[in-house]
Write a protein that holds these residues in place. Sequence first.
Motif, PDB file in Angstrom:
ATOM      1  N   LYS A 202      60.008  77.938  74.377  1.00  8.76           N
ATOM      2  CA  LYS A 202      59.948  78.782  75.565  1.00  8.76           C
ATOM      3  C   LYS A 202      58.532  79.333  75.770  1.00  8.76           C
ATOM      4  CE  LYS A 202      64.803  80.238  75.444  1.00  8.76           C
ATOM      5  NZ  LYS A 202      65.734  81.371  75.203  1.00  8.76           N
ATOM      6  N   MET A 203      57.847  79.651  74.676  1.00  7.76           N
ATOM      7  CA  MET A 203      56.464  80.118  74.774  1.00  7.76           C
ATOM      8  C   MET A 203      55.551  79.014  75.313  1.00  7.76           C
ATOM      9  SD  MET A 203      55.822  82.428  71.375  1.00  7.76           S
ATOM     10  CE  MET A 203      56.611  84.012  71.184  1.00  7.76           C
ATOM     11  N   ASP A 204      55.761  77.802  74.824  1.00  3.84           N
ATOM     12  CA  ASP A 204      54.967  76.669  75.304  1.00  3.84           C
ATOM     13  C   ASP A 204      55.224  76.415  76.785  1.00  3.84           C
ATOM     14  OD1 ASP A 204      53.829  76.210  72.812  1.00  3.84           O
ATOM     15  OD2 ASP A 204      55.397  74.809  72.204  1.00  3.84           O
ATOM     16  N   GLU A 205      56.481  76.493  77.185  1.00  3.99           N
ATOM     17  CA  GLU A 205      56.827  76.301  78.593  1.00  3.99           C
ATOM     18  C   GLU A 205      56.234  77.419  79.448  1.00  3.99           C
ATOM     19  OE1 GLU A 205      61.046  76.139  78.496  1.00  3.99           O
ATOM     20  OE2 GLU A 205      61.124  74.012  77.915  1.00  3.99           O
ATOM     21  N   GLY A 206      56.172  78.639  78.887  1.00  2.00           N
ATOM     22  CA  GLY A 206      55.574  79.756  79.609  1.00  2.00           C
ATOM     23  C   GLY A 206      54.093  79.540  79.866  1.00  2.00           C
ATOM     24  N   LEU A 207      53.405  78.935  78.881  1.00  2.00           N
ATOM     25  CA  LEU A 207      51.987  78.628  79.075  1.00  2.00           C
ATOM     26  C   LEU A 207      51.799  77.599  80.176  1.00  2.00           C
ATOM     27  CD1 LEU A 207      49.012  78.864  78.288  1.00  2.00           C
ATOM     28  CD2 LEU A 207      49.431  77.123  76.523  1.00  2.00           C
ATOM     29  N   GLU A 208      52.649  76.571  80.183  1.00  2.00           N
ATOM     30  CA  GLU A 208      52.556  75.557  81.222  1.00  2.00           C
ATOM     31  C   GLU A 208      52.822  76.159  82.604  1.00  2.00           C
ATOM     32  OE1 GLU A 208      51.518  72.453  81.108  1.00  2.00           O
ATOM     33  OE2 GLU A 208      51.057  72.752  78.984  1.00  2.00           O
ATOM     34  N   GLU A 209      53.757  77.074  82.681  1.00  2.00           N
ATOM     35  CA  GLU A 209      54.037  77.737  83.954  1.00  2.00           C
ATOM     36  C   GLU A 209      52.851  78.595  84.387  1.00  2.00           C
ATOM     37  OE1 GLU A 209      55.850  78.802  87.432  1.00  2.00           O
ATOM     38  OE2 GLU A 209      56.354  77.200  86.019  1.00  2.00           O
ATOM     39  N   ARG A 212      50.322  76.440  85.955  1.00  4.86           N
ATOM     40  CA  ARG A 212      50.690  76.065  87.322  1.00  4.86           C
ATOM     41  C   ARG A 212      50.433  77.203  88.314  1.00  4.86           C
ATOM     42  NH1 ARG A 212      54.783  73.131  84.494  1.00  4.86           N
ATOM     43  NH2 ARG A 212      56.171  74.928  84.449  1.00  4.86           N
ATOM     44  N   GLN A 213      50.670  78.426  87.867  1.00  9.36           N
ATOM     45  CA  GLN A 213      50.585  79.572  88.780  1.00  9.36           C
ATOM     46  C   GLN A 213      49.175  80.135  88.928  1.00  9.36           C
ATOM     47  OE1 GLN A 213      53.055  80.785  90.638  1.00  9.36           O
ATOM     48  NE2 GLN A 213      54.550  79.327  89.824  1.00  9.36           N
ATOM     49  N   SER A 214      48.312  79.908  87.942  1.00  6.07           N
ATOM     50  CA  SER A 214      47.044  80.639  87.941  1.00  6.07           C
ATOM     51  C   SER A 214      45.805  79.742  87.856  1.00  6.07           C
ATOM     52  CB  SER A 214      47.010  81.629  86.778  1.00  6.07           C
ATOM     53  OG  SER A 214      47.082  80.962  85.529  1.00  6.07           O
ATOM     54  N   MET A 215      45.931  78.471  88.246  1.00  4.66           N
ATOM     55  CA  MET A 215      44.768  77.592  88.227  1.00  4.66           C
ATOM     56  C   MET A 215      43.680  78.105  89.168  1.00  4.66           C
ATOM     57  SD  MET A 215      45.125  75.030  86.083  1.00  4.66           S
ATOM     58  CE  MET A 215      44.258  73.587  86.649  1.00  4.66           C
TER      59      MET A 215
END
Length: 216
Positions: A202-209, A212-215
Amino acid sequence: MTEVQLNPDFIIADEHSLRNLFSPTHELAVQKCRKSLGKHAQDFIRRSPFLCIGSQGADGKADVSPRGDPPGFVTILDERTLAIPDRPGNNRLDTLSNIVANPTVGLLFIIPGFEDTLRVNGQATLTRDPALLESMAVAGRAPKLAIVVSISEVFLHCAKAFRRSRLWSAEHFQDRAAMPSLIKMILDDTTGAPDDKDEMRKMDEGLEEDYRQSMY
């Protein structure tokens, strides 16, 4: 691991001792250094989607930071001036705070598939000029700052490092799964990563999200 102690008898501590170890600089290596951007350097910058910027703080602490965007993200304002957008990051502000204290920077431009690189040295200034920032907007989002570099040196660098490392050779690409995720490595070195694999996932998925949101 035992701390290494260098033998002082073999330390090179002055430029004269250093240069005595090497042959004289090739004349072309001296002549290639320019004070402004020629047509090939400009074309190189327009093609480059990635650079590293080296800076140094008032206390002498050095830092190298990667910057990347679609090709042409660095604006050529004129033959002696570049502008680099500052995209969202982790807000450590290492490069930016160094520039405020010491404006001298070094840039290394890289193009995927090219073994040659372009080196630019100069003096950097941080600006909030709205017109400049708006011209650097991506997906409707302008950067908060731009790093404007006044060029003192620019030259093309040979391919030896990239050929030795085989950086662009697909058969030498390494499997990212051979090392833990970024979040896990950071947690291992700091507060400790959770043992629960689902929690770590879940932490890894949070980083990926977050990516996506803050590029921009």
